[in-house]
Design an enzyme around this catalytic site. Sequence first.
Site, PDB file in Angstrom:
ATOM      1  N   SER A 253       0.844  -1.184   0.000  1.00  0.00           N
ATOM      2  CA  SER A 253       0.000   0.000   0.000  1.00  0.00           C
ATOM      3  C   SER A 253       0.882   1.237   0.000  1.00  0.00           C
ATOM      4  CB  SER A 253      -0.918   0.003   1.229  1.00  0.00           C
ATOM      5  OG  SER A 253      -0.144   0.144   2.412  1.00  0.00           O
ATOM      6  N   LYS A 254       0.246   2.404   0.019  1.00  0.00           N
ATOM      7  CA  LYS A 254       0.986   3.664  -0.059  1.00  0.00           C
ATOM      8  C   LYS A 254       1.930   3.858   1.115  1.00  0.00           C
ATOM      9  CE  LYS A 254      -2.414   6.114  -2.868  1.00  0.00           C
ATOM     10  NZ  LYS A 254      -3.377   7.240  -2.926  1.00  0.00           N
ATOM     11  N   ARG A 255       1.640   3.209   2.246  1.00  0.00           N
ATOM     12  CA  ARG A 255       2.545   3.385   3.387  1.00  0.00           C
ATOM     13  C   ARG A 255       3.914   2.745   3.130  1.00  0.00           C
ATOM     14  NH1 ARG A 255      -0.924  -0.635   4.982  1.00  0.00           N
ATOM     15  NH2 ARG A 255       0.000  -2.624   5.608  1.00  0.00           N
ATOM     16  N   HIS A 256       3.989   1.878   2.113  1.00  0.00           N
ATOM     17  CA  HIS A 256       5.266   1.263   1.740  1.00  0.00           C
ATOM     18  C   HIS A 256       6.007   2.092   0.690  1.00  0.00           C
ATOM     19  CE1 HIS A 256       2.890  -2.387   3.072  1.00  0.00           C
ATOM     20  NE2 HIS A 256       3.934  -2.390   3.883  1.00  0.00           N
ATOM     21  N   GLY A 257       5.426   3.202   0.262  1.00  0.00           N
ATOM     22  CA  GLY A 257       6.028   4.005  -0.800  1.00  0.00           C
ATOM     23  C   GLY A 257       5.130   3.994  -2.024  1.00  0.00           C
TER      24      GLY A 257
END
Length: 488
Positions: A253-257
């Site tokens: 997800s976006k929290r991983h980049g």
Amino acid sequence: MTTRKIRVRFAPSPTGYLHVGGARTALFNWLFARNQGGIFLLRIEDTDVERNRPELVEGILDDLKWLGVEWDEGPFFQSERLELYREAAERLLAAGAAYPCFCAPSQYAGPEAKEESEESEEEAAPAARQTCPCRGLSAAERDAKVRAGLPYAIRFHVPESGSTKFRDEVFGDREVQNDEIEDFALLRSSRLPTYQLSVVVDDIAMGITHVIRGADHLSNTPKQVLLYRALGAEPPIFAHVPLILGPDRTRLSKRHGATSVGAYAGEGFLPEAFRNFLVLLGWSTGDDTELLDTGEMVERFSLAGVSRTNAVFDRAKLEWFNTQYLQKLPIERLLPYVEGELRRAELWQEAWAGPDRAWLAHAVDLIRPRTRLLGDFTSWSRGFFTDDFDYEKAAREKFWKDERLPAMLEKLAGALDAAPEWNHDACDRALRDLAAAEGVKAGLLINATRVALVGRAVAPPLFETMVVLGRERVVRRIRQAIPKITGN
């Protein structure tokens, strides 16, 4: 016996950008089609009118082209095929394989209320089986409600007993008891189809032989198998590929980049490198081979090599692949990418496309062993392509602190200007002779000169850099740097 030509499809929904997981699914389908001499088609699943963003379609197409995944047929748009889905639902209704549902939309929508996409790899909520009260209505009761003008959806009538079986090329034989499958909606009261109906109708109409998609769609497959058979069609061969997780083993997800393909293209990754990295997320060559050009991928790809284990997206590994490709691509294949980067940075000179092409190739070849991303050609190595560059503060403080440097650099500029030849050895000799005459280590002049020429402490070897920049530019830059050292 005639063997059907392999036909596969990639079916993104324009509710977001092309996700890494969707790109990997598209790549697997494309490689399988190419390996088997089949057809790869593109279908845009745009029936979710509330969540669709039509402007994203072009971005999805551009990202697929950047990745090198070219389709043979399409793009087909489901929004242009609505009548086909309505006709199929009415046929099922007439055959008794479906029934009208007069429940409120919040009740009849069920687990498929949220439009799904085989591109997104978004995990669907667990399907809570429900029994629709409309299933038990008599024909007379249904007719009365229809005559009264009550809006209705069309819901599939799942058999009361038995099981639904199918073969998955990755996960093997699967069997689901029919009493575990809810009567899922086919057509909403708005007359718009659900995902389950539209995907099956299209796959039948388009002659799809293999459905290759994310493992999160395994739960949809029994419903779709029932639909294929109710519509008188043989289900395709299914292959559900593992999902892509972040380094913490949770769903990417976006929290991983960055998660969109376009973001990685914008960062300066090469499509060849991204494609190579992507194909190995959930598929194995069967040996230790990691670097694969497109031809090798096509030749070696098979569904037998797809893993059941979820893959982990490793940014460091992606950067390693990019570094390898930056170093190993034939220079003529790399130059167009560098040209694009230089144009974006407004550093491009048209002469580099013509008479100075050899110079550009020489410069890029010198720089690329130290690059990780295409942006490196316009960041730390900017000084190779323009006189408009900054002197790195840390480099100045480290290598320009000797008070003898201004005088020595002036002498070096004169020696280089007078050198009878302009090559690596001539530049090396001029600098080292001066260092010996001044009684200093050559490293003092080497480091100070490098900063003067390209503004950085870390750069390609100095004398090779001098050759690429040319005598006139080298002499001029050394002299221009002297006032910066003295502070004048």
